[in-house]
Design a protein around this motif. Structure first.
Motif, PDB file in Angstrom:
ATOM      1  N   VAL A  44       0.836  -1.202   0.000  1.00 45.78           N
ATOM      2  CA  VAL A  44       0.000   0.000   0.000  1.00 45.78           C
ATOM      3  C   VAL A  44       0.869   1.250   0.000  1.00 45.78           C
ATOM      4  O   VAL A  44       2.010   1.232   0.473  1.00 45.78           O
ATOM      5  CB  VAL A  44      -0.953   0.019   1.208  1.00 45.78           C
ATOM      6  N   SER A  45       0.331   2.343  -0.516  1.00 49.54           N
ATOM      7  CA  SER A  45       1.105   3.577  -0.617  1.00 49.54           C
ATOM      8  C   SER A  45       0.232   4.772  -0.293  1.00 49.54           C
ATOM      9  O   SER A  45      -0.978   4.645  -0.054  1.00 49.54           O
ATOM     10  CB  SER A  45       1.694   3.715  -2.017  1.00 49.54           C
ATOM     11  N   GLY A  46       0.847   5.953  -0.285  1.00 52.41           N
ATOM     12  CA  GLY A  46       0.113   7.180   0.011  1.00 52.41           C
ATOM     13  C   GLY A  46      -0.406   7.244   1.430  1.00 52.41           C
ATOM     14  O   GLY A  46      -1.375   7.948   1.715  1.00 52.41           O
ATOM     15  N   LEU A  47       0.243   6.530   2.351  1.00 49.80           N
ATOM     16  CA  LEU A  47      -0.230   6.450   3.727  1.00 49.80           C
ATOM     17  C   LEU A  47      -0.016   7.772   4.463  1.00 49.80           C
ATOM     18  O   LEU A  47       0.937   8.501   4.210  1.00 49.80           O
ATOM     19  CB  LEU A  47       0.492   5.329   4.471  1.00 49.80           C
ATOM     20  N   ARG A  48      -0.915   8.050   5.386  1.00 51.16           N
ATOM     21  CA  ARG A  48      -0.809   9.228   6.246  1.00 51.16           C
ATOM     22  C   ARG A  48      -0.667   8.726   7.682  1.00 51.16           C
ATOM     23  O   ARG A  48      -1.627   8.193   8.243  1.00 51.16           O
ATOM     24  CB  ARG A  48      -2.038  10.119   6.084  1.00 51.16           C
ATOM     25  N   THR A  49       0.508   8.846   8.244  1.00 59.72           N
ATOM     26  CA  THR A  49       0.789   8.257   9.550  1.00 59.72           C
ATOM     27  C   THR A  49       0.786   9.312  10.646  1.00 59.72           C
ATOM     28  O   THR A  49       1.149  10.460  10.430  1.00 59.72           O
ATOM     29  CB  THR A  49       2.142   7.532   9.559  1.00 59.72           C
ATOM     30  N   VAL A  50       0.363   8.878  11.825  1.00 56.43           N
ATOM     31  CA  VAL A  50       0.431   9.692  13.037  1.00 56.43           C
ATOM     32  C   VAL A  50       1.175   8.858  14.065  1.00 56.43           C
ATOM     33  O   VAL A  50       0.709   7.789  14.466  1.00 56.43           O
ATOM     34  CB  VAL A  50      -0.970  10.048  13.568  1.00 56.43           C
ATOM     35  N   SER A  51       2.342   9.315  14.455  1.00 56.71           N
ATOM     36  CA  SER A  51       3.177   8.570  15.393  1.00 56.71           C
ATOM     37  C   SER A  51       4.154   9.532  16.027  1.00 56.71           C
ATOM     38  O   SER A  51       4.482  10.572  15.434  1.00 56.71           O
ATOM     39  CB  SER A  51       3.924   7.441  14.672  1.00 56.71           C
ATOM     40  N   ASN A  52       4.648   9.210  17.211  1.00 60.07           N
ATOM     41  CA  ASN A  52       5.605  10.113  17.853  1.00 60.07           C
ATOM     42  C   ASN A  52       6.785  10.401  16.948  1.00 60.07           C
ATOM     43  O   ASN A  52       7.246  11.532  16.836  1.00 60.07           O
ATOM     44  CB  ASN A  52       6.089   9.517  19.168  1.00 60.07           C
ATOM     45  N   ASN A  53       7.282   9.389  16.269  1.00 62.03           N
ATOM     46  CA  ASN A  53       8.391   9.560  15.320  1.00 62.03           C
ATOM     47  C   ASN A  53       8.184   8.584  14.169  1.00 62.03           C
ATOM     48  O   ASN A  53       7.230   7.807  14.175  1.00 62.03           O
ATOM     49  CB  ASN A  53       9.737   9.318  16.006  1.00 62.03           C
ATOM     50  N   CYS A  54       9.078   8.622  13.206  1.00 67.13           N
ATOM     51  CA  CYS A  54       8.873   7.808  11.998  1.00 67.13           C
ATOM     52  C   CYS A  54       9.927   6.709  11.892  1.00 67.13           C
ATOM     53  O   CYS A  54      10.373   6.377  10.791  1.00 67.13           O
ATOM     54  CB  CYS A  54       8.888   8.701  10.766  1.00 67.13           C
TER      55      CYS A  54
END
Length: 248
Positions: A44-54
């Protein structure tokens, strides 16, 4: 009520292109590595992530980032990842920087059904005033900047309005979990995992130890199963140390 699925691949099978993800962990501690690996394999692509860091270049969300699968990320810390820096400055990645406590509260508020809240964090900075670079143009200029946020004074103190975060999916790592989705986190792995677990419309959890209903002490449960939709058992999951310190 049995929320256990056969594999990490099955658990993330319906995560599609462009999905938003709340991803637990802090640094490399408590990250849902098996679920991230399964997402990478799916493609999968075009993901929008929310996380403290990457994550870092070779582990955690850094695996998806290096493969070009993340289009936008919201977090509070961006160090330890050279590919992150390259993509951001090249205009390939949109980045929303958020004070760490604000990020935690935005996730918690999303899970609690609170649409927004006021906080003093960020008042007098670009967090509140706008102009914080979200995406560069690849030539040193800013292609997209943050908008000003509403502020208000309470009892003589200025606060900025922050919106809650709710995502399509949440990926979470827990130490113990039962078939109903009740979760127990171990020590510092109880970082952003409980917050992400409540912020996802569909919460997917990898657990190190799987228990039958009734085997977990209710007083020890950190996340009630009502917030969890899928559980996958991943015993012996690999855990890496971000920075090892030794003494002579």
């Amino acid at each position: 009520m049995d929320k256990v699925v056969a594999s990490a691949s099955d658990a993330v099978a319906d995560v599609g292109d462009g999905a938003s993800l709340a991803v637990g962990g802090f640094g490399l501690c408590g990250i849902p590595g098996a679920l991230i690996g399964a997402l990478h394999a799916v493609g999968v692509s075009g993901l929008r992530t929310v996380s403290n860091n990457c994550g870092v270049d070779s582990w955690g969300l850094g695996v998806l980032l290096r493969a070009g699968r993340i289009a936008r990320t919201t977090g509070s810390y961006v160090g330890e990842n050279k590919e992150f820096e390259r993509q951001f400055l090249a205009g390939e990645l949109e980045v929303e920087l958020v004070p760490q406590g604000t990020l935690a509260e935005r996730l918690r508020a999303g899970g609690a059904g609170i649409p927004a809240f006021y906080t003093p964090a960020g008042v007098g900075t670009q967090i509140a005033e706008g102009g914080l670079p979200l995406r560069y143009d690849g030539r040193g200029g800013v292609a997209l900047a943050s908008e000003p946020k509403e502020t208000r004074v309470f009892d003589g103190v200025e606060y900025v309005l922050e919106r809650a975060i709710v995502t399509d999916f949440a990926l979470v790592h827990a130490w113990k979990g039962d078939r109903h989705g009740n979760l127990v986190y171990r020590e510092s792995a109880a970082n952003f995992n409980p917050l992400c677990a409540v912020a996802g419309n569909v919460t997917i959890v990898e657990v190190e130890e799987l228990y039958e209903p009734g085997e977990l002490d209710p007083a020890e449960v950190h996340t009630p199963g009502i917030f969890v939709q899928r559980v996958v058992h991943v015993p012996g999951v690999e855990k890496r140390i971000e920075k090892r310190t030794v003494s002579a």
